[in-house]
Structure formats: C-alpha cells, structure tokens
Motif scaffolding. Sequence first.
Motif, PDB file in Angstrom:
ATOM      1  N   PRO A   1     -50.796  -0.362 -33.311  1.00  0.00           N
ATOM      2  CA  PRO A   1     -49.914  -1.535 -33.256  1.00  0.00           C
ATOM      3  C   PRO A   1     -50.342  -2.538 -32.201  1.00  0.00           C
ATOM      4  O   PRO A   1     -50.890  -2.178 -31.158  1.00  0.00           O
ATOM      5  CB  PRO A   1     -48.550  -0.927 -32.908  1.00  0.00           C
ATOM      6  N   ASP A   2     -50.100  -3.794 -32.494  1.00  0.00           N
ATOM      7  CA  ASP A   2     -50.283  -4.854 -31.512  1.00  0.00           C
ATOM      8  C   ASP A   2     -48.997  -4.913 -30.697  1.00  0.00           C
ATOM      9  O   ASP A   2     -48.031  -5.564 -31.077  1.00  0.00           O
ATOM     10  CB  ASP A   2     -50.541  -6.188 -32.218  1.00  0.00           C
ATOM     11  N   ILE A   3     -48.978  -4.216 -29.561  1.00  0.00           N
ATOM     12  CA  ILE A   3     -47.741  -4.064 -28.802  1.00  0.00           C
ATOM     13  C   ILE A   3     -47.197  -5.401 -28.299  1.00  0.00           C
ATOM     14  O   ILE A   3     -45.993  -5.565 -28.133  1.00  0.00           O
ATOM     15  CB  ILE A   3     -47.929  -3.098 -27.615  1.00  0.00           C
ATOM     16  N   PHE A   4     -48.083  -6.355 -28.066  1.00  0.00           N
ATOM     17  CA  PHE A   4     -47.634  -7.623 -27.524  1.00  0.00           C
ATOM     18  C   PHE A   4     -47.076  -8.547 -28.596  1.00  0.00           C
ATOM     19  O   PHE A   4     -46.337  -9.482 -28.278  1.00  0.00           O
ATOM     20  CB  PHE A   4     -48.771  -8.312 -26.769  1.00  0.00           C
ATOM     21  N   SER A   5     -47.403  -8.299 -29.840  1.00  0.00           N
ATOM     22  CA  SER A   5     -46.858  -9.117 -30.918  1.00  0.00           C
ATOM     23  C   SER A   5     -45.347  -8.963 -30.975  1.00  0.00           C
ATOM     24  O   SER A   5     -44.608  -9.942 -31.094  1.00  0.00           O
ATOM     25  CB  SER A   5     -47.489  -8.722 -32.248  1.00  0.00           C
ATOM     26  N   ASN A   6     -44.886  -7.714 -30.888  1.00  0.00           N
ATOM     27  CA  ASN A   6     -43.450  -7.462 -30.897  1.00  0.00           C
ATOM     28  C   ASN A   6     -42.809  -7.891 -29.592  1.00  0.00           C
ATOM     29  O   ASN A   6     -41.708  -8.439 -29.571  1.00  0.00           O
ATOM     30  CB  ASN A   6     -43.174  -5.973 -31.149  1.00  0.00           C
TER      31      ASN A   6
ATOM     32  N   ALA B   1     -43.705 -10.263 -27.577  1.00  0.00           N
ATOM     33  CA  ALA B   1     -43.641 -11.716 -27.466  1.00  0.00           C
ATOM     34  C   ALA B   1     -42.369 -12.274 -28.097  1.00  0.00           C
ATOM     35  O   ALA B   1     -41.815 -13.274 -27.633  1.00  0.00           O
ATOM     36  CB  ALA B   1     -44.872 -12.342 -28.122  1.00  0.00           C
ATOM     37  N   LYS B   2     -41.893 -11.619 -29.139  1.00  0.00           N
ATOM     38  CA  LYS B   2     -40.685 -12.084 -29.819  1.00  0.00           C
ATOM     39  C   LYS B   2     -39.441 -11.851 -28.965  1.00  0.00           C
ATOM     40  O   LYS B   2     -38.416 -12.507 -29.178  1.00  0.00           O
ATOM     41  CB  LYS B   2     -40.541 -11.362 -31.162  1.00  0.00           C
ATOM     42  N   SER B   3     -39.537 -10.919 -28.022  1.00  0.00           N
ATOM     43  CA  SER B   3     -38.376 -10.572 -27.195  1.00  0.00           C
ATOM     44  C   SER B   3     -38.358 -11.298 -25.864  1.00  0.00           C
ATOM     45  O   SER B   3     -37.303 -11.440 -25.250  1.00  0.00           O
ATOM     46  CB  SER B   3     -38.364  -9.054 -26.935  1.00  0.00           C
ATOM     47  N   LEU B   4     -39.537 -11.739 -25.387  1.00  0.00           N
ATOM     48  CA  LEU B   4     -39.610 -12.330 -24.053  1.00  0.00           C
ATOM     49  C   LEU B   4     -39.262 -13.823 -24.077  1.00  0.00           C
ATOM     50  O   LEU B   4     -40.032 -14.667 -23.650  1.00  0.00           O
ATOM     51  CB  LEU B   4     -41.006 -12.115 -23.458  1.00  0.00           C
ATOM     52  N   ASN B   5     -38.100 -14.103 -24.579  1.00  0.00           N
ATOM     53  CA  ASN B   5     -37.564 -15.466 -24.558  1.00  0.00           C
ATOM     54  C   ASN B   5     -36.555 -15.530 -23.426  1.00  0.00           C
ATOM     55  O   ASN B   5     -35.513 -14.874 -23.479  1.00  0.00           O
ATOM     56  CB  ASN B   5     -36.887 -15.782 -25.899  1.00  0.00           C
ATOM     57  N   PRO B   6     -36.845 -16.287 -22.364  1.00  0.00           N
ATOM     58  CA  PRO B   6     -35.953 -16.287 -21.201  1.00  0.00           C
ATOM     59  C   PRO B   6     -34.530 -16.713 -21.510  1.00  0.00           C
ATOM     60  O   PRO B   6     -33.603 -16.370 -20.768  1.00  0.00           O
ATOM     61  CB  PRO B   6     -36.636 -17.274 -20.240  1.00  0.00           C
ATOM     62  N   HIS B   7     -34.329 -17.435 -22.603  1.00  0.00           N
ATOM     63  CA  HIS B   7     -32.990 -17.927 -22.926  1.00  0.00           C
ATOM     64  C   HIS B   7     -32.101 -16.847 -23.545  1.00  0.00           C
ATOM     65  O   HIS B   7     -30.891 -17.040 -23.634  1.00  0.00           O
ATOM     66  CB  HIS B   7     -33.094 -19.115 -23.875  1.00  0.00           C
ATOM     67  N   VAL B   8     -32.686 -15.730 -23.960  1.00  0.00           N
ATOM     68  CA  VAL B   8     -31.880 -14.681 -24.575  1.00  0.00           C
ATOM     69  C   VAL B   8     -31.880 -13.386 -23.765  1.00  0.00           C
ATOM     70  O   VAL B   8     -31.203 -12.428 -24.127  1.00  0.00           O
ATOM     71  CB  VAL B   8     -32.353 -14.389 -26.020  1.00  0.00           C
ATOM     72  N   LEU B   9     -32.623 -13.350 -22.667  1.00  0.00           N
ATOM     73  CA  LEU B   9     -32.676 -12.154 -21.825  1.00  0.00           C
ATOM     74  C   LEU B   9     -31.588 -12.210 -20.763  1.00  0.00           C
ATOM     75  O   LEU B   9     -31.199 -13.282 -20.303  1.00  0.00           O
ATOM     76  CB  LEU B   9     -34.043 -12.031 -21.153  1.00  0.00           C
ATOM     77  N   SER B  10     -31.109 -11.035 -20.344  1.00  0.00           N
ATOM     78  CA  SER B  10     -30.074 -10.985 -19.318  1.00  0.00           C
ATOM     79  C   SER B  10     -30.650 -11.384 -17.964  1.00  0.00           C
ATOM     80  O   SER B  10     -31.870 -11.329 -17.744  1.00  0.00           O
ATOM     81  CB  SER B  10     -29.497  -9.559 -19.218  1.00  0.00           C
ATOM     82  N   ASP B  11     -29.783 -11.781 -17.045  1.00  0.00           N
ATOM     83  CA  ASP B  11     -30.222 -12.175 -15.716  1.00  0.00           C
ATOM     84  C   ASP B  11     -30.964 -11.043 -15.013  1.00  0.00           C
ATOM     85  O   ASP B  11     -31.987 -11.266 -14.356  1.00  0.00           O
ATOM     86  CB  ASP B  11     -29.022 -12.603 -14.863  1.00  0.00           C
ATOM     87  N   ASP B  12     -30.460  -9.827 -15.136  1.00  0.00           N
ATOM     88  CA  ASP B  12     -31.113  -8.676 -14.490  1.00  0.00           C
ATOM     89  C   ASP B  12     -32.514  -8.464 -15.044  1.00  0.00           C
ATOM     90  O   ASP B  12     -33.460  -8.191 -14.299  1.00  0.00           O
ATOM     91  CB  ASP B  12     -30.274  -7.405 -14.676  1.00  0.00           C
TER      92      ASP B  12
END
Length: 230
Positions: A79-84, A86-97
């Motif tokens: 698997p291309d671990i960074f492909s998945n 990258a879809k999650s590392l959106n600062p606008h949807v991640l918690s402050d912690d």
Amino acid sequence: MNNVFKSIENYSLVDRVEANIIDLLHHRKLKVGDRIPRELDLATNLGVSRTVIREALMRLRIMGLIDTRKKKGAVITSPDIFSNLAKSLNPHVLSDDTLKEIFEIRLVLEIGMADLLFRRVTADDIKDLKQIVKNEPSSTKNFMFNASYEIAFHGKLYDISQNETLKRFQNLLLPVFDYVQKSSLVNQNLSPRKFVSHKQLIAILEKGTPEAFRNGMRSHLENHFNRLLD
C-alpha cells in the motif's frame, strides 16, 4: 481455516469481516503478490454473504492492501501509506490536540535526522545549502524565522537524507505545521530568543558531529518549542 477467524457478531458486520480478512493475511504470512482466498471461500468460512465479502474487499482495495490481477484474482499489494494519510491530514478537520502533536512531530523529526544527514551529505549538498541561505538575515534576538528560507533549507535537509518516506512525510506535515504556527494553538506573543541560524547549522554539518548538529537543531527550533510548551 475456521479457527483463524474471530467470532463475528451481527452488528458492524462489514467492519468485522474486514478485520478478520486482515487477520487471515497476517496469520498466513502472505506477502506482496500472494493470492488471497476466493470470495466464495471467505463467505463460507465466515458465514456471511458474498455481498458482505465484496464490500470488505473493496475497503481493502481502497486502502491499497489488495488488488485484482488478470488470471490471478485478488492479490496482496504494497500500500501507498501516504496516499491514505494525505486525505486525513487536512488541518481544518483535525482536532486541536492532533494538530499540536503533528506540530511536535516535525520538530522531533528534524532534531533526530542528524545521523542520516552526516552519513549522506555531499560537498555539493553543502554548496546548495550555502546558496539557499546566502542572503538570509543573521540570527538576532528579534528575528525568528522567514518562511521562504525555512521551507527551502529544511526541504534540502530532507533531500539530503535520501529517505523517500521521510521526504514524503515532511511534505504532508508542512501545511499542518504552517497552519498551527499561524493559529491560536501556539503562543504568538513570545519574545523570540536568539537561536542557532541556518548558516550556523551548515557550518556544523560541514565540519561538526551528529551530536553537535542535534544540539544545534534543537536550539534552532527553540522558539517553536517555547511557543508550543510555554
């Protein structure tokens, strides 16, 4: 094969089937290119419909864990671990912690990459680094960081590491790091303290030791740590 699988309850059925298929792959120590059991075999052994099996396998395809090959069926893939990711590392949807922890990760990575840099740096790399910082202001009490120099200089360090996974990870971290340092998640009002400059880091990389570079990088990033921890 039955004893390989965990018991499956009626709720979250696809989730549980997916987990059991992954357990099977680990149990059989299947490698990239190995064929996985047929849909019918999986359905029979898990006691579920082929529709459920197909949905679970589709999830694994999306994750990049399996792929369908002509005349071979479904096989294990790398698997291309960074492909998945990258879809999650959106600062606008991640918690402050989570955002603050990602901010910390970049700081820790750059302090810890000293040994790789000293093992792989070349004379041409040193020339490139010197060119990057040629017109950079000197380190003073009131000057902390210039974004353009930061990106160019630290990006070059990741290139020197020759670690493609590390380089890709850094590219994913940069937008989050930039978002956090401009946000209210870290202290914006600290008086910047004098730090080791890029030019000083180059001198250490050229003639110093990995330990000296680690200490220098820690000092270089001191203001970021202080903004995060104070």
